[in-house]
Design a protein around this motif. Sequence first.
Motif, PDB file in Angstrom:
ATOM      1  N   LEU A  22      -1.039 -14.352 -10.311  1.00  0.00           N
ATOM      2  CA  LEU A  22       0.151 -15.035 -10.808  1.00  0.00           C
ATOM      3  C   LEU A  22       1.328 -14.073 -10.933  1.00  0.00           C
ATOM      4  CD1 LEU A  22       1.396 -17.626 -11.938  1.00  0.00           C
ATOM      5  CD2 LEU A  22       0.615 -16.920 -14.189  1.00  0.00           C
ATOM      6  N   ASN A  23       1.094 -12.902 -11.516  1.00  0.00           N
ATOM      7  CA  ASN A  23       2.186 -11.924 -11.642  1.00  0.00           C
ATOM      8  C   ASN A  23       2.647 -11.425 -10.282  1.00  0.00           C
ATOM      9  OD1 ASN A  23       2.310 -12.054 -14.421  1.00  0.00           O
ATOM     10  ND2 ASN A  23       0.840 -10.408 -14.715  1.00  0.00           N
ATOM     11  N   GLY A  24       1.726 -11.230  -9.366  1.00  0.00           N
ATOM     12  CA  GLY A  24       2.099 -10.804  -8.022  1.00  0.00           C
ATOM     13  C   GLY A  24       2.940 -11.844  -7.310  1.00  0.00           C
ATOM     14  N   ALA A  25       2.563 -13.113  -7.460  1.00  0.00           N
ATOM     15  CA  ALA A  25       3.331 -14.185  -6.827  1.00  0.00           C
ATOM     16  C   ALA A  25       4.731 -14.279  -7.419  1.00  0.00           C
ATOM     17  CB  ALA A  25       2.591 -15.511  -6.989  1.00  0.00           C
ATOM     18  N   MET A  26       4.830 -14.115  -8.737  1.00  0.00           N
ATOM     19  CA  MET A  26       6.153 -14.173  -9.371  1.00  0.00           C
ATOM     20  C   MET A  26       7.033 -13.018  -8.916  1.00  0.00           C
ATOM     21  SD  MET A  26       5.112 -15.421 -13.205  1.00  0.00           S
ATOM     22  CE  MET A  26       6.630 -14.860 -13.898  1.00  0.00           C
ATOM     23  N   LEU A  27       6.471 -11.819  -8.842  1.00  0.00           N
ATOM     24  CA  LEU A  27       7.253 -10.671  -8.384  1.00  0.00           C
ATOM     25  C   LEU A  27       7.672 -10.824  -6.920  1.00  0.00           C
ATOM     26  CD1 LEU A  27       5.369  -7.722 -10.073  1.00  0.00           C
ATOM     27  CD2 LEU A  27       7.655  -8.555 -10.606  1.00  0.00           C
ATOM     28  N   TRP A  28       6.782 -11.348  -6.104  1.00  0.00           N
ATOM     29  CA  TRP A  28       7.091 -11.559  -4.694  1.00  0.00           C
ATOM     30  C   TRP A  28       8.235 -12.561  -4.541  1.00  0.00           C
ATOM     31  CZ3 TRP A  28       3.233 -14.049  -0.749  1.00  0.00           C
ATOM     32  CH2 TRP A  28       3.742 -13.934   0.536  1.00  0.00           C
ATOM     33  N   LYS A  29       8.177 -13.666  -5.301  1.00  0.00           N
ATOM     34  CA  LYS A  29       9.231 -14.678  -5.234  1.00  0.00           C
ATOM     35  C   LYS A  29      10.547 -14.107  -5.753  1.00  0.00           C
ATOM     36  CE  LYS A  29      10.860 -18.741  -4.527  1.00  0.00           C
ATOM     37  NZ  LYS A  29      11.106 -19.201  -3.170  1.00  0.00           N
ATOM     38  N   PHE A  30      10.490 -13.340  -6.846  1.00  0.00           N
ATOM     39  CA  PHE A  30      11.708 -12.735  -7.384  1.00  0.00           C
ATOM     40  C   PHE A  30      12.345 -11.814  -6.361  1.00  0.00           C
ATOM     41  CE2 PHE A  30      13.891  -9.278  -9.570  1.00  0.00           C
ATOM     42  CZ  PHE A  30      14.817  -9.990 -10.294  1.00  0.00           C
ATOM     43  N   ASP A  31      11.535 -11.028  -5.669  1.00  0.00           N
ATOM     44  CA  ASP A  31      12.054 -10.114  -4.667  1.00  0.00           C
ATOM     45  C   ASP A  31      12.710 -10.884  -3.526  1.00  0.00           C
ATOM     46  OD1 ASP A  31      12.414  -7.461  -3.635  1.00  0.00           O
ATOM     47  OD2 ASP A  31      10.861  -7.916  -2.153  1.00  0.00           O
ATOM     48  N   THR A  32      12.090 -11.977  -3.114  1.00  0.00           N
ATOM     49  CA  THR A  32      12.649 -12.797  -2.042  1.00  0.00           C
ATOM     50  C   THR A  32      13.984 -13.399  -2.460  1.00  0.00           C
ATOM     51  OG1 THR A  32      10.422 -13.328  -1.294  1.00  0.00           O
ATOM     52  CG2 THR A  32      12.188 -14.754  -0.517  1.00  0.00           C
ATOM     53  N   VAL A  33      14.052 -13.959  -3.659  1.00  0.00           N
ATOM     54  CA  VAL A  33      15.289 -14.570  -4.144  1.00  0.00           C
ATOM     55  C   VAL A  33      16.383 -13.517  -4.306  1.00  0.00           C
ATOM     56  CG1 VAL A  33      16.328 -15.758  -6.126  1.00  0.00           C
ATOM     57  CG2 VAL A  33      14.136 -16.520  -5.225  1.00  0.00           C
ATOM     58  N   ALA A  34      16.029 -12.339  -4.805  1.00  0.00           N
ATOM     59  CA  ALA A  34      17.020 -11.273  -4.977  1.00  0.00           C
ATOM     60  C   ALA A  34      17.591 -10.840  -3.628  1.00  0.00           C
ATOM     61  CB  ALA A  34      16.392 -10.094  -5.700  1.00  0.00           C
ATOM     62  N   ASN A  35      16.749 -10.714  -2.627  1.00  0.00           N
ATOM     63  CA  ASN A  35      17.241 -10.333  -1.298  1.00  0.00           C
ATOM     64  C   ASN A  35      18.136 -11.415  -0.706  1.00  0.00           C
ATOM     65  OD1 ASN A  35      16.040  -7.807  -1.170  1.00  0.00           O
ATOM     66  ND2 ASN A  35      14.127  -8.621  -0.371  1.00  0.00           N
ATOM     67  N   GLU A  36      17.764 -12.676  -0.878  1.00  0.00           N
ATOM     68  CA  GLU A  36      18.596 -13.767  -0.364  1.00  0.00           C
ATOM     69  C   GLU A  36      19.952 -13.810  -1.071  1.00  0.00           C
ATOM     70  OE1 GLU A  36      16.257 -17.256  -0.823  1.00  0.00           O
ATOM     71  OE2 GLU A  36      14.914 -16.765   0.831  1.00  0.00           O
ATOM     72  N   ALA A  37      19.962 -13.562  -2.373  1.00  0.00           N
ATOM     73  CA  ALA A  37      21.226 -13.565  -3.120  1.00  0.00           C
ATOM     74  C   ALA A  37      22.108 -12.405  -2.685  1.00  0.00           C
ATOM     75  CB  ALA A  37      20.943 -13.482  -4.619  1.00  0.00           C
ATOM     76  N   THR A  38      21.506 -11.271  -2.408  1.00  0.00           N
ATOM     77  CA  THR A  38      22.276 -10.115  -1.945  1.00  0.00           C
ATOM     78  C   THR A  38      22.935 -10.407  -0.606  1.00  0.00           C
ATOM     79  OG1 THR A  38      20.777  -8.634  -3.098  1.00  0.00           O
ATOM     80  CG2 THR A  38      22.145  -7.667  -1.377  1.00  0.00           C
ATOM     81  N   VAL A  39      22.197 -11.023   0.289  1.00  0.00           N
ATOM     82  CA  VAL A  39      22.749 -11.364   1.594  1.00  0.00           C
ATOM     83  C   VAL A  39      23.840 -12.418   1.457  1.00  0.00           C
ATOM     84  CG1 VAL A  39      22.185 -12.455   3.806  1.00  0.00           C
ATOM     85  CG2 VAL A  39      20.669 -10.723   2.854  1.00  0.00           C
ATOM     86  N   ALA A  40      23.649 -13.400   0.585  1.00  0.00           N
ATOM     87  CA  ALA A  40      24.641 -14.465   0.406  1.00  0.00           C
ATOM     88  C   ALA A  40      25.925 -13.933  -0.213  1.00  0.00           C
ATOM     89  CB  ALA A  40      24.063 -15.576  -0.458  1.00  0.00           C
ATOM     90  N   GLN A  41      25.834 -12.957  -1.090  1.00  0.00           N
ATOM     91  CA  GLN A  41      27.019 -12.440  -1.763  1.00  0.00           C
ATOM     92  C   GLN A  41      27.695 -11.316  -1.004  1.00  0.00           C
ATOM     93  OE1 GLN A  41      25.780 -11.373  -5.683  1.00  0.00           O
ATOM     94  NE2 GLN A  41      25.468 -13.480  -6.317  1.00  0.00           N
ATOM     95  N   ARG A  42      27.103 -10.878   0.067  1.00  0.00           N
ATOM     96  CA  ARG A  42      27.686  -9.781   0.840  1.00  0.00           C
ATOM     97  C   ARG A  42      29.036 -10.179   1.436  1.00  0.00           C
ATOM     98  NH1 ARG A  42      23.365  -7.576   4.507  1.00  0.00           N
ATOM     99  NH2 ARG A  42      22.618  -6.826   2.526  1.00  0.00           N
ATOM    100  N   ASP A  43      29.200 -11.459   1.800  1.00  0.00           N
ATOM    101  CA  ASP A  43      30.430 -11.908   2.430  1.00  0.00           C
ATOM    102  C   ASP A  43      31.555 -12.160   1.431  1.00  0.00           C
ATOM    103  OD1 ASP A  43      29.121 -11.815   4.871  1.00  0.00           O
ATOM    104  OD2 ASP A  43      28.482 -13.904   4.749  1.00  0.00           O
TER     105      ASP A  43
END
Length: 62
Positions: A22-43
Motif C-alpha cells: 500500500l505504501n509503495g503504491a501510494m509513493l509510486w502514484k505520488f511520484d507519477t502525479v508530481a512528474n505530470e504536474a511538473t511537465v504541465a507547469q513548465r509552460d
Amino acid sequence: MNTARNDRFTALVVALVMTVSLNGAMLWKFDTVANEATVAQRDLGATAVTLNTVGVTFARTA
C-alpha cells in the motif's frame, strides 16, 4: 511449531506485505502525479506572489 504461533506469524507477514504494498503504491502514484504536474507547469510563466501586511494595535487600559 505451535499452531497459535503459526497463525500469529502468518498474520504478521500478511500485515507487513499489505503495508509495504500500500505504501509503495501510494509513493509510486505520488511520484507519477508530481512528474505530470511538473511537465504541465513548465509552460506557464513565473508567478509573483505578494502577501498583505497586517497591522495590529492594542488599546491599553489602566
